[in-house]
Design a protein around this motif. Sequence first.
Motif, mmCIF file in Angstrom:
data_model
loop_
_atom_site.group_PDB
_atom_site.id
_atom_site.type_symbol
_atom_site.label_atom_id
_atom_site.label_comp_id
_atom_site.label_asym_id
_atom_site.label_seq_id
_atom_site.Cartn_x
_atom_site.Cartn_y
_atom_site.Cartn_z
ATOM 1 N N THR A 59 7.223 1.101 12.989
ATOM 2 C CA THR A 59 6.059 1.484 13.806
ATOM 3 C C THR A 59 4.798 0.752 13.334
ATOM 4 N N ASP A 60 4.710 0.495 12.031
ATOM 5 C CA ASP A 60 3.502 -0.151 11.494
ATOM 6 C C ASP A 60 3.360 -1.600 11.954
ATOM 7 N N ALA A 61 4.445 -2.180 12.493
ATOM 8 C CA ALA A 61 4.366 -3.577 12.959
ATOM 9 C C ALA A 61 4.237 -3.646 14.480
ATOM 10 N N PRO A 108 13.688 12.089 9.352
ATOM 11 C CA PRO A 108 13.529 11.425 8.042
ATOM 12 C C PRO A 108 12.081 11.032 7.752
ATOM 13 N N SER A 109 11.250 12.024 7.516
ATOM 14 C CA SER A 109 9.819 11.788 7.249
ATOM 15 C C SER A 109 9.645 11.085 5.905
ATOM 16 N N VAL A 110 8.849 10.028 5.912
ATOM 17 C CA VAL A 110 8.593 9.267 4.686
ATOM 18 C C VAL A 110 7.838 10.152 3.687
ATOM 19 N N GLY A 111 6.728 10.736 4.146
ATOM 20 C CA GLY A 111 5.893 11.539 3.251
ATOM 21 C C GLY A 111 6.630 12.758 2.713
ATOM 22 N N ALA A 112 7.405 13.445 3.565
ATOM 23 C CA ALA A 112 8.117 14.642 3.108
ATOM 24 C C ALA A 112 9.170 14.245 2.072
ATOM 25 N N PRO A 161 -1.743 14.189 15.623
ATOM 26 C CA PRO A 161 -1.907 15.413 14.833
ATOM 27 C C PRO A 161 -1.317 15.347 13.409
ATOM 28 N N ARG A 162 -0.220 14.701 13.180
ATOM 29 C CA ARG A 162 0.448 14.546 11.873
ATOM 30 C C ARG A 162 0.585 15.850 11.072
ATOM 31 N N PRO A 163 1.444 16.748 11.529
ATOM 32 C CA PRO A 163 1.667 17.997 10.794
ATOM 33 C C PRO A 163 2.368 17.781 9.444
ATOM 34 N N ILE A 164 2.361 18.815 8.588
ATOM 35 C CA ILE A 164 3.039 18.708 7.284
ATOM 36 C C ILE A 164 4.071 19.830 7.120
ATOM 37 N N ASP A 165 4.522 20.358 8.264
ATOM 38 C CA ASP A 165 5.465 21.484 8.218
ATOM 39 C C ASP A 165 6.726 21.177 7.400
ATOM 40 N N MET A 166 7.251 19.955 7.497
ATOM 41 C CA MET A 166 8.486 19.631 6.756
ATOM 42 C C MET A 166 8.228 19.573 5.249
ATOM 43 N N HIS A 167 7.038 19.104 4.867
ATOM 44 C CA HIS A 167 6.692 19.055 3.435
ATOM 45 C C HIS A 167 6.702 20.491 2.883
ATOM 46 N N LYS A 227 0.844 -1.216 0.000
ATOM 47 C CA LYS A 227 0.000 0.000 0.000
ATOM 48 C C LYS A 227 0.868 1.252 0.000
ATOM 49 N N ASN A 228 1.865 1.258 0.885
ATOM 50 C CA ASN A 228 2.641 2.496 1.054
ATOM 51 C C ASN A 228 3.613 2.764 -0.090
ATOM 52 N N SER A 229 3.756 1.785 -1.016
ATOM 53 C CA SER A 229 4.458 2.050 -2.273
ATOM 54 C C SER A 229 3.457 2.477 -3.332
ATOM 55 N N LEU A 260 -5.794 1.330 11.232
ATOM 56 C CA LEU A 260 -5.470 0.191 10.356
ATOM 57 C C LEU A 260 -4.712 -0.930 11.073
ATOM 58 N N ARG A 261 -3.540 -0.632 11.599
ATOM 59 C CA ARG A 261 -2.730 -1.705 12.203
ATOM 60 C C ARG A 261 -3.289 -2.138 13.557
ATOM 61 N N GLY A 262 -3.886 -1.192 14.267
ATOM 62 C CA GLY A 262 -4.532 -1.535 15.536
ATOM 63 C C GLY A 262 -5.672 -2.516 15.294
ATOM 64 N N ASN A 296 8.284 5.526 19.038
ATOM 65 C CA ASN A 296 9.021 6.777 18.843
ATOM 66 C C ASN A 296 8.616 7.549 17.593
ATOM 67 N N ILE A 297 7.651 7.023 16.823
ATOM 68 C CA ILE A 297 7.321 7.703 15.563
ATOM 69 C C ILE A 297 6.031 8.523 15.696
ATOM 70 N N PHE A 298 4.994 7.924 16.245
ATOM 71 C CA PHE A 298 3.712 8.635 16.371
ATOM 72 C C PHE A 298 3.336 8.823 17.841
HETATM 73 N N1 EPU Z 1 5.992 14.697 10.877
HETATM 74 C C1 EPU Z 1 6.047 16.030 11.235
HETATM 75 N N2 EPU Z 1 6.036 16.961 10.242
HETATM 76 C C2 EPU Z 1 5.987 16.611 8.924
HETATM 77 C C3 EPU Z 1 5.929 15.264 8.577
HETATM 78 C C4 EPU Z 1 5.933 14.317 9.581
HETATM 79 O O1 EPU Z 1 6.106 16.374 12.412
HETATM 80 O O2 EPU Z 1 5.989 17.524 8.079
HETATM 81 C C5 EPU Z 1 5.975 13.685 11.941
HETATM 82 C C6 EPU Z 1 4.664 12.875 11.957
HETATM 83 O O3 EPU Z 1 3.650 13.561 12.651
HETATM 84 C C7 EPU Z 1 5.080 11.585 12.613
HETATM 85 C C8 EPU Z 1 6.533 11.417 12.119
HETATM 86 O O4 EPU Z 1 6.953 12.696 11.676
HETATM 87 O O5 EPU Z 1 5.062 11.734 13.998
HETATM 88 C C9 EPU Z 1 6.687 10.395 11.001
HETATM 89 O O6 EPU Z 1 5.891 10.760 9.908
HETATM 90 P P1 EPU Z 1 6.220 10.362 8.408
HETATM 91 O O7 EPU Z 1 6.089 11.587 7.585
HETATM 92 O O8 EPU Z 1 7.499 9.592 8.330
HETATM 93 O O9 EPU Z 1 5.015 9.361 8.103
HETATM 94 P P2 EPU Z 1 3.961 9.439 6.927
HETATM 95 O O10 EPU Z 1 4.639 9.690 5.641
HETATM 96 O O11 EPU Z 1 2.841 10.308 7.320
HETATM 97 C C10 EPU Z 1 4.210 6.895 6.341
HETATM 98 C C11 EPU Z 1 3.297 5.718 6.202
HETATM 99 C C12 EPU Z 1 2.805 5.293 7.577
HETATM 100 C C13 EPU Z 1 4.031 4.942 8.425
HETATM 101 C C14 EPU Z 1 5.003 6.127 8.481
HETATM 102 C C15 EPU Z 1 6.289 5.834 9.219
HETATM 103 C C16 EPU Z 1 2.292 5.965 4.036
HETATM 104 C C17 EPU Z 1 1.079 6.227 3.242
HETATM 105 N N3 EPU Z 1 2.170 6.061 5.346
HETATM 106 O O12 EPU Z 1 3.444 7.933 6.935
HETATM 107 O O13 EPU Z 1 2.019 4.139 7.377
HETATM 108 O O14 EPU Z 1 3.624 4.607 9.716
HETATM 109 O O15 EPU Z 1 5.344 6.535 7.141
HETATM 110 O O16 EPU Z 1 6.934 4.755 8.663
HETATM 111 O O17 EPU Z 1 3.330 5.652 3.484
HETATM 112 C C18 EPU Z 1 0.304 2.590 7.860
HETATM 113 O O18 EPU Z 1 0.543 2.042 6.773
HETATM 114 O O19 EPU Z 1 -0.426 2.069 8.744
HETATM 115 C C19 EPU Z 1 0.902 3.893 8.150
HETATM 116 C C20 EPU Z 1 0.440 4.724 9.079
#
Ligand code: EPU
Length: 419
Positions: A307-309, A163-167, A120-126, A22-24, A373-375, A329-331
């Motif tokens: 974290t997803d496991a 190292p944010s995955v989404g950013a 909360p999952r902010p997007i400040d780094m993006h 999914k995440n790919s 999802l994972r819960g 340590n991630i969420f």
């Molecule tokens: N974060 C910030 N600011 C940002 C971006 C992230 O503070 O601008 C924080 C997040 O709030 C979080 C941490 O950094 O506390 C990690 O976030 P990251 O950006 O790495 O995660 P993500 O891209 O939002 C992806 C996966 C998640 C997975 C995480 C960590 C996808 C679609 N989602 O999320 O997958 O847990 O990386 O590996 O790829 C799941 O599949 O169940 C799932 C939640």
Amino acid sequence: MQKFIINGGRRLRGELALQGSKNSSLPIMAAALLCRGECTLHSCPRLTDVYAASRILNCVGCRCSFSDNTAVINAETVDRTQVSEELMREMRSSIIFMGAMLGRAGECVVSVPGGCELGPRPIDMHLAALRKMSVEIRESGGSIICRAVCGRAKGAKISLAFPSVGATENIILCAATAEGETVINNAAREPEICDLCGFLRACGADIKGDGESRIIIRGKQQLHGCEYTIMPDRIVGATYLSMVAAAKGELILTNACVQEMEPFLSVLEQTGCSVYTSENRIYLRSGTRLRAVKERIRTMPHPGFPTDAQAVLMAALSLADGTSIFEENIFDCRYRHTDALVKMGADIEVLGKVAVVKGVSSLCGANVAATDLRGGAAMVIAGLCAEGTSVITRICHIDRGYENMEEAVRLLGGDMRRV
Ligand code: EPU
């Protein structure tokens, strides 16, 4: 609303082929926006999140069709740059369409994805990274209005605080067709980042260093279509391995990404079950009660424990002999499944980012609701090992990431149905 009904206590045994990740799939589908020509994606999982991504592609004018596990995306006809708030809210990862739309059209209007079940999952780094790439970004009434100053984003040197995955994905997507070179320092090293880069390279992009902390992208004027197979889902793999380990069973996992699953497998092995791997297969046998894991299980960016496991392994360890300790340590908010596990008889105490799991000798069936999802997957594992019947509601969370979980469980001999 659909639910799962599980009659626990059956031994699980059999063979499963892992679904595509999914995440790919989600960032790769967004990346297809950058291509002139058709992209054919094999091993694309049939999940609600994947369908949400295809609705976003349709909304900006792409043609997107599915046949079994193959998705065909044609971005030749992209004619809009705005994604509706309703579509953006369907899944949090819709935010990666921001980088892809900027790469394709030099502008886009998306909306703030907001919080989610993990916190909360902010997007400040993006946003900070895209601004460094000469993109003007304004936030107004929940909308994020982005425009590359010269019509095309410019390469930049970006150092991520974490190292944010989404950013990392958003930067790669924007940089693949930006002007000049982009360097990402402290980039995410998750296997799904490498899969995204593998796809982009197949479309003609120039990217080096993925899988390491520094990624270098030299922007190309245009990318072309390609045919690509999405990597197997390592977290779905971790889920079924945890499930069968807890149920004292036997599993052959095929189409597995063994190397990418190593951080999980090395912890699983400490529970005393036998794990053998070959090129793309994992064999697990778990005859007796699991042992608690002695070392603290700390979730970390890849190559740390994922974290997803965390939730699925916790469900298995709730039945182990001894006490295991998790550190998330991630969420901020990733222990919401523990209340349901406790309701089923587990002994888990959460203290901030730490969860202390004292193994119990049995669990009992209960009515619980998936929190995320994972819960939700963790609750299924507990239900399959519990005495009696469990009813799991809000399974829409589970359907976001697992293709037909009930069918996979039935194939292994478990008693689980969807009603
Ligand atoms: N974060 C910030 N600011 C940002 C971006 C992230 O503070 O601008 C924080 C997040 O709030 C979080 C941490 O950094 O506390 C990690 O976030 P990251 O950006 O790495 O995660 P993500 O891209 O939002 C992806 C996966 C998640 C997975 C995480 C960590 C996808 C679609 N989602 O999320 O997958 O847990 O990386 O590996 O790829 C799941 O599949 O169940 C799932 C939640």
